[in-house]
Design an enzyme around this catalytic site. Structure first.
Site, PDB file in Angstrom:
ATOM      1  N   LYS A  61       0.837  -1.211   0.000  1.00  0.00           N
ATOM      2  CA  LYS A  61       0.000   0.000   0.000  1.00  0.00           C
ATOM      3  C   LYS A  61       0.871   1.260   0.000  1.00  0.00           C
ATOM      4  O   LYS A  61       0.610   2.195  -0.758  1.00  0.00           O
ATOM      5  CB  LYS A  61      -0.922  -0.042   1.227  1.00  0.00           C
ATOM      6  CG  LYS A  61      -1.903   1.104   1.319  1.00  0.00           C
ATOM      7  CD  LYS A  61      -3.175   0.685   2.042  1.00  0.00           C
ATOM      8  CE  LYS A  61      -3.044   0.604   3.545  1.00  0.00           C
ATOM      9  NZ  LYS A  61      -2.928   1.918   4.184  1.00  0.00           N
ATOM     10  N   SER A  62       1.881   1.277   0.846  1.00  0.00           N
ATOM     11  CA  SER A  62       2.726   2.478   0.930  1.00  0.00           C
ATOM     12  C   SER A  62       3.399   2.778  -0.404  1.00  0.00           C
ATOM     13  O   SER A  62       3.458   3.933  -0.844  1.00  0.00           O
ATOM     14  CB  SER A  62       3.813   2.275   1.993  1.00  0.00           C
ATOM     15  OG  SER A  62       3.238   2.189   3.268  1.00  0.00           O
ATOM     16  N   ARG A 118       2.847   5.987  -3.258  1.00  0.00           N
ATOM     17  CA  ARG A 118       3.990   6.795  -3.698  1.00  0.00           C
ATOM     18  C   ARG A 118       4.203   6.681  -5.201  1.00  0.00           C
ATOM     19  O   ARG A 118       4.670   7.625  -5.842  1.00  0.00           O
ATOM     20  CB  ARG A 118       5.237   6.366  -2.921  1.00  0.00           C
ATOM     21  CG  ARG A 118       5.188   6.839  -1.443  1.00  0.00           C
ATOM     22  CD  ARG A 118       6.093   6.001  -0.567  1.00  0.00           C
ATOM     23  NE  ARG A 118       6.238   6.515   0.786  1.00  0.00           N
ATOM     24  CZ  ARG A 118       5.361   6.319   1.795  1.00  0.00           C
ATOM     25  NH1 ARG A 118       4.247   5.634   1.563  1.00  0.00           N
ATOM     26  NH2 ARG A 118       5.607   6.803   3.005  1.00  0.00           N
ATOM     27  N   ARG A 164      -8.393  11.929  12.676  1.00  0.00           N
ATOM     28  CA  ARG A 164      -6.972  11.637  12.925  1.00  0.00           C
ATOM     29  C   ARG A 164      -6.136  12.915  12.962  1.00  0.00           C
ATOM     30  O   ARG A 164      -6.446  13.895  12.298  1.00  0.00           O
ATOM     31  CB  ARG A 164      -6.462  10.652  11.863  1.00  0.00           C
ATOM     32  CG  ARG A 164      -7.187   9.312  12.007  1.00  0.00           C
ATOM     33  CD  ARG A 164      -6.700   8.287  11.038  1.00  0.00           C
ATOM     34  NE  ARG A 164      -5.321   7.915  11.271  1.00  0.00           N
ATOM     35  CZ  ARG A 164      -4.616   7.133  10.470  1.00  0.00           C
ATOM     36  NH1 ARG A 164      -5.170   6.660   9.362  1.00  0.00           N
ATOM     37  NH2 ARG A 164      -3.376   6.832  10.758  1.00  0.00           N
ATOM     38  N   ASP A 168       2.078  -1.349  11.721  1.00  0.00           N
ATOM     39  CA  ASP A 168       0.728  -1.717  11.265  1.00  0.00           C
ATOM     40  C   ASP A 168       0.350  -3.152  11.623  1.00  0.00           C
ATOM     41  O   ASP A 168      -0.777  -3.585  11.360  1.00  0.00           O
ATOM     42  CB  ASP A 168       0.627  -1.530   9.742  1.00  0.00           C
ATOM     43  CG  ASP A 168       0.677  -0.055   9.359  1.00  0.00           C
ATOM     44  OD1 ASP A 168       0.335   0.791  10.208  1.00  0.00           O
ATOM     45  OD2 ASP A 168       1.073   0.247   8.214  1.00  0.00           O
ATOM     46  N   LYS A 206      -4.349   5.356  14.964  1.00  0.00           N
ATOM     47  CA  LYS A 206      -4.397   4.743  13.625  1.00  0.00           C
ATOM     48  C   LYS A 206      -5.854   4.755  13.140  1.00  0.00           C
ATOM     49  O   LYS A 206      -6.651   5.541  13.616  1.00  0.00           O
ATOM     50  CB  LYS A 206      -3.800   3.336  13.679  1.00  0.00           C
ATOM     51  CG  LYS A 206      -2.293   3.344  13.964  1.00  0.00           C
ATOM     52  CD  LYS A 206      -1.525   3.965  12.813  1.00  0.00           C
ATOM     53  CE  LYS A 206      -0.041   4.037  13.085  1.00  0.00           C
ATOM     54  NZ  LYS A 206       0.673   4.782  12.032  1.00  0.00           N
ATOM     55  N   ARG A 225      -7.419  -3.691   9.520  1.00  0.00           N
ATOM     56  CA  ARG A 225      -6.443  -4.634  10.094  1.00  0.00           C
ATOM     57  C   ARG A 225      -7.013  -5.345  11.324  1.00  0.00           C
ATOM     58  O   ARG A 225      -6.618  -6.473  11.630  1.00  0.00           O
ATOM     59  CB  ARG A 225      -5.133  -3.916  10.409  1.00  0.00           C
ATOM     60  CG  ARG A 225      -4.513  -3.285   9.157  1.00  0.00           C
ATOM     61  CD  ARG A 225      -3.027  -3.079   9.266  1.00  0.00           C
ATOM     62  NE  ARG A 225      -2.568  -2.132   8.250  1.00  0.00           N
ATOM     63  CZ  ARG A 225      -2.278  -2.468   6.988  1.00  0.00           C
ATOM     64  NH1 ARG A 225      -2.388  -3.705   6.578  1.00  0.00           N
ATOM     65  NH2 ARG A 225      -1.876  -1.536   6.129  1.00  0.00           N
TER      66      ARG A 225
HETATM   67  C1  S3P Z   1       2.673   4.732   6.279  1.00  0.00           C
HETATM   68  C2  S3P Z   1       3.286   5.021   7.467  1.00  0.00           C
HETATM   69  C3  S3P Z   1       2.792   4.568   8.779  1.00  0.00           C
HETATM   70  C4  S3P Z   1       1.777   3.443   8.644  1.00  0.00           C
HETATM   71  C5  S3P Z   1       0.785   3.707   7.555  1.00  0.00           C
HETATM   72  C6  S3P Z   1       1.471   3.892   6.216  1.00  0.00           C
HETATM   73  C7  S3P Z   1       3.248   5.259   5.030  1.00  0.00           C
HETATM   74  O1  S3P Z   1       2.204   5.653   9.440  1.00  0.00           O
HETATM   75  O2  S3P Z   1       1.098   3.239   9.868  1.00  0.00           O
HETATM   76  O3  S3P Z   1      -0.137   2.618   7.463  1.00  0.00           O
HETATM   77  O4  S3P Z   1       2.886   4.771   3.942  1.00  0.00           O
HETATM   78  O5  S3P Z   1       4.085   6.170   5.117  1.00  0.00           O
HETATM   79  P1  S3P Z   1       3.108   6.655  10.350  1.00  0.00           P
HETATM   80  O6  S3P Z   1       4.272   6.998   9.540  1.00  0.00           O
HETATM   81  O7  S3P Z   1       2.261   7.840  10.646  1.00  0.00           O
HETATM   82  O8  S3P Z   1       3.432   5.855  11.580  1.00  0.00           O
END
Ligand code: S3P
Length: 438
Positions: A27-28, A32, A128, A321, A348, A393
Site C-alpha cells: 500500500k505504501s 507513492r 486523525r 501496522d 491509527k 487490520r
Molecule cells: C505509512 C506510514 C505509517 C503506517 C501507515 C502507512 C506510510 O504511518 O502506519 O499505514 O505509507 O508512510 P506513520 O508513519 O504515521 O506511523
C-alpha cells in the site's frame, strides 16, 4: 467510502492454512508510485499496484488534478507524468476515504502548488491528527487550515513560497517525513528531516530511483528543492503488512504450512518477522532478491507453539501496522507478551490498543490495555462477536484468531478490508480459513 458498514465476517473455528499465495501489492509503495509518477517527467509504468480503496483514492485525486493515468488493470498502471509544476487545480474537493497516507503526504506535496485544494476523508480519517504535518509545513511557509482540533478537512492554500527547514520529528512517522520531503521538492534551500527511530523509507528509495538527489546519514535525510523526477518502471512487491495475517495464521494453526510469494522485505518493514521469530515462529526467508530498489523474498511459514515475549520498543516503528495481528499471536502463545512504547497505535484507523483489547476480552483472552501498549496472557480463545470499528487490520486480525477459537467468531463493520486487501475473504478461504461474509 466503503458504503457497507454492516458487512460482517463469520469465521468457523479451526482449520489449517496450506498452499502458496501472493497477497496484494504494498500500500505504501502504491501511493507513492502515483504521487511521484505524476510529478515525474515521462511515463511511469507500475506493476503489482494495490487495487484497494486507499491507493485508488490517491489515483483518483491525481486524475482530478489533470494527470492521465491508465489502469489499474491486473495491477498495471501507466502514469503520464506532468512534471513538478504540471498539476492542475481540481474542480472539487479531493476525497481521500480512509487513507491517512494520502492525506498526510498530499498536504506536503500540495503546499507547493500554485492552486488551492481541500482534502476530505471518511469519519475515521476526519478524526486523525493532522497537526503533526500542518505545523512543520506551516514553518516552511505553507498555509493550511484545519478544524479547531487540527483535523480534516484540510484547506491547503497553495501559492506559498516554501523554504526548507531542518525538522526533528517528535514521533517516528514515515508519513510526516514523507510529507516534508515532498514539500521540500518545492522549497528554496535544503529540507532535512531527522527521525527518533527508523521509519519506512519508500519515499527516499523511490525519489532516488527517479533520479532525485538525496542525502541520508544516520537518522537524517535531506534534499534540495528545484530538481526534477524521471518516470521509471516500478514493480511493487506484495505487502508485508497483508502477508502478516498469514504469517500469524499459519504459525498458530497446527499443521499449517504456507509459502508467501514476492513479499516486500524492506528492513524498515520487517519488524513482524523479528517479533514472530522471537516468539518462536518457524519462518524461513527464501530467494531474497532486489526488485527495482526494494528487497523482496518468498517466506515459508510452518506452525509452531509460540511463546510470549517483551516486545523490544525499538521494533515498534518497524511493525507499526502489524500489532492487531501480533496481539492475536500473543493470545495464542504460551505465557505473557508485553508491548510498550506504542502509543501511536491509539491514533491509527481506530484506537488499536482499545479496540483490540475489547475484542480479545470478548473472546475470553486476558488482555490488559496500557497507555502505550498491552499485556496479554496467552491461553484459550473463545467464541464471540467483536467490533472491528471499521478498521481493516482489526477485522483481518480477528479472522485469524478463529483458527484457534473454540466456536465461531463474528466480526462487524468489515467493509474497510477493501482499503488494503481486496479479495481477503476469497484468498484466506482458499488457504483454509473457514470465512464467509454476511
Ligand atoms: C505509512 C506510514 C505509517 C503506517 C501507515 C502507512 C506510510 O504511518 O502506519 O499505514 O505509507 O508512510 P506513520 O508513519 O504515521 O506511523
Amino acid at each position: 467510502m466503503s458504503g457497507n458498514n454492516d458487512l460482517r465476517f463469520i469465521v468457523n473455528p479451526g482449520g489449517v492454512l496450506t498452499g502458496r499465495l501472493r497477497v496484494p501489492g504494498d500500500k505504501s509503495i502504491s501511493h507513492r508510485s502515483i504521487m511521484l509518477g505524476s510529478l515525474a517527467e515521462g511515463v511511469t509504468e507500475v506493476s503489482g499496484f494495490l487495487e484497494g480503496e486507499d491507493s485508488l483514492a490517491t489515483l483518483s485525486a491525481f486524475r482530478a488534478m489533470g494527470v492521465q493515468i491508465e489502469g489499474p488493470d491486473a495491477g498495471r498502471v501507466q502514469i503520464r507524468g506532468v512534471g513538478l509544476r504540471g498539476l492542475k487545480a481540481p474542480v472539487d474537493d479531493l476525497y481521500l476515504g480512509n487513507s491517512g497516507t494520502s492525506m498526510r503526504l498530499m498536504s506536503g506535496l500540495l503546499a507547493g502548488q500554485a492552486f488551492a485544494t481541500t482534502l476530505t476523508g471518511d469519519a475515521s480519517l476526519s478524526g486523525r491528527p493532522m497537526k503533526r504535518v500542518v505545523e512543520p509545513l506551516t514553518s516552511m511557509g505553507a498555509a493550511i487550515d484545519t478544524t479547531a482540533t487540527g483535523t480534516a478537512p484540510l484547506r491547503v492554500q497553495g501559492g506559498s513560497r516554501l523554504s526548507g527547514i531542518h525538522y526533528a520529528m517528535p514521533v517516528a512517522s514515515a508519513q510526516v517525513k514523507s510529507s516534508l520531503l515532498l514539500a521540500g521538492l518545492y522549497a528554496s534551500g535544503k529540507t532535512c528531516v531527522s527521525e527518533p527511530a527508523p521509519t519506512r523509507d519508500h519515499t527516499e528509495r523511490m525519489l532516488t530511483g527517479m533520479g532525485y538527489s538525496l542525502q541520508r546519514e544516520d537518522n537524517r535525510v535531506c534534499l534540495e528543492g528545484g530538481g526534477a523526477l524521471r518516470g521509471i518502471a516500478i514493480d511493487i512487491p506484495a505487502d508485508i503488512s497483508s502477508a502478516a495475517f498469514f504469517l500469524v495464521g499459519a504459525s498458530v494453526a497446527p499443521g499449517s504450512e504456507l509459502l508467501l510469494e514476492h513479499v516486500g522485505m524492506n528492513p524498515t518493514r520487517t519488524g513482524i518477522i523479528d517479533i514472530l521469530q522471537r516468539m518462536g515462529a518457524d519462518i524461513t526467508v527464501l530467494n531474497a532478491r532486489d526488485v527495482g530498489g526494494e528487497p523482496v523474498a518468498d517466506l515459508r511459514v510452518k506452525s509452531t507453539q509460540l511463546h510470549g515475549i517483551d516486545i523490544p520498543p525499538e521494533l515498534v516503528p518497524l511493525a507499526i501496522d502489524e500489532f492487531p495481528v501480533i496481539f492475536v499471536a500473543a493470545a495464542c502463545a504460551q505465557g505473557r507478551t508485553v508491548l510498550t512504547g506504542a502509543e501511536e497505535l491509539r491514533v491509527k484507523e481506530s484506537d488499536r490498543i482499545q479496540v483490540m483489547a475489547d475484542g480479545l476480552r470478548t473472546l475470553g483472552v486476558d488482555a490488559r490495555p496500557t497507555a502505550d501498549g498491552m499485556v496479554i496472557e496467552g491461553g484459550a480463545i473463545g467464541a464471540g462477536c467483536v467490533d472491528s470499528h471499521g478498521d481493516h487490520r482489526i477485522a483481518m486480525a480477528f479472522s485469524m484468531a478463529a483458527l484457534r477459537a473454540d466456536g465461531d467468531i463474528e466480526i462487524t463493520d468489515c467493509a474497510n478490508v477493501n482499503t488494503s486487501f481486496p479479495g481477503f475473504v476469497e484468498q484466506a478461504g482458499r488457504m483454509g480459513l473457514a470465512i464467509r461474509t454476511r
